[in-house]
Scaffold this active site. Sequence first.
Site, PDB file in Angstrom:
ATOM      1  N   ASP A 102       0.719  -1.093   0.158  1.00 49.10           N
ATOM      2  CA  ASP A 102       0.028  -0.054  -0.139  1.00 49.10           C
ATOM      3  C   ASP A 102       0.792   1.296  -0.111  1.00 49.10           C
ATOM      4  O   ASP A 102       2.047   0.949   0.128  1.00 49.10           O
ATOM      5  CB  ASP A 102      -0.873   0.031   1.233  1.00 49.10           C
ATOM      6  N   TYR A 118       6.534  -9.799   6.761  1.00 54.20           N
ATOM      7  CA  TYR A 118       6.490  -8.245   6.881  1.00 54.20           C
ATOM      8  C   TYR A 118       7.240  -7.985   8.416  1.00 54.20           C
ATOM      9  O   TYR A 118       7.334  -9.063   9.049  1.00 54.20           O
ATOM     10  CB  TYR A 118       5.384  -7.833   7.142  1.00 54.20           C
TER      11      TYR A 118
END
Length: 288
Positions: A63, A124
Amino acid sequence: MSDEVEPGFVRVRLDLSYDGKDFSGWAKQREGQRTVQGEIEDALRTVTRSRQTYELTVAGRTDSGVHARGQVAHVDLPEGVWGEHREKLLRRLAGRLPHDVRIWRAEEAPAGFNARFSAIWRRYAYRVTDHPGGVDPLLRGHVLWHDWTLDMDAMNEAAEPLLGEHDFAAYCKRREGATTIRTLQELRWERRADGILEATVRADAFCHNMVRSLVGAMLFVGDGHRPPEWPGKVLAAGVRDSAVHVVRPHGLTLEEVGYPADGLLAARSAEARNKRSLPGVAGSDGCC
């Protein structure tokens, strides 16, 4: 759907990193929006002196504002273009790309490779500091400041019920036709020597806002606003809870993408495209 490369083309794997601060995410958008995909495709077109744009497929569509250290993509190039430019492609791209995106490797991919569908996990990291003085100015673009003291043990306790295969609808922004069923393989917090709290979050795939929502729930536990069992109850409820805060993107970095052995790439790619459901629940399409 097949991962066979069109005759006359070569599939090239790209390993890359970027600072997401000034990007409107990975994926190309309407004109005027700066994206990682757009910058790389423009650079490829320029350095190969091609009239057409060769479209990238990426492992994880990050994003706006999210960083990547270990992103993976692939692009199918005509054999002639690849043959002419392969030896000097990295250096030429380094001279053409902006300084906030770098490609570190460009190699012919093994048979059956698909950067998105062949992946078996994405890892992540989310970084937070609870130092009363705030964030080190040199790290301010990559670390979130949380203005409450955080209990790491409570956050790790809260993470345990979330591990495994679940419907993460309560932690995802829904997208039409996409499943929210994921297998969360790892979710743990460590306090580094410099005092920064680092969450490691690994799953077969992630739905939209999933990592940032999970981190938001953990922080609410860590600062004492909710008990450790609360994130698990939110997951079981299966609906968005207004108390789950989607934390800011700049603390999040895609660190690594994992793939199976070369001989299993095509099978993994086919499996990832299958409809997915929990036992006794009808499935829906969408892996990533």
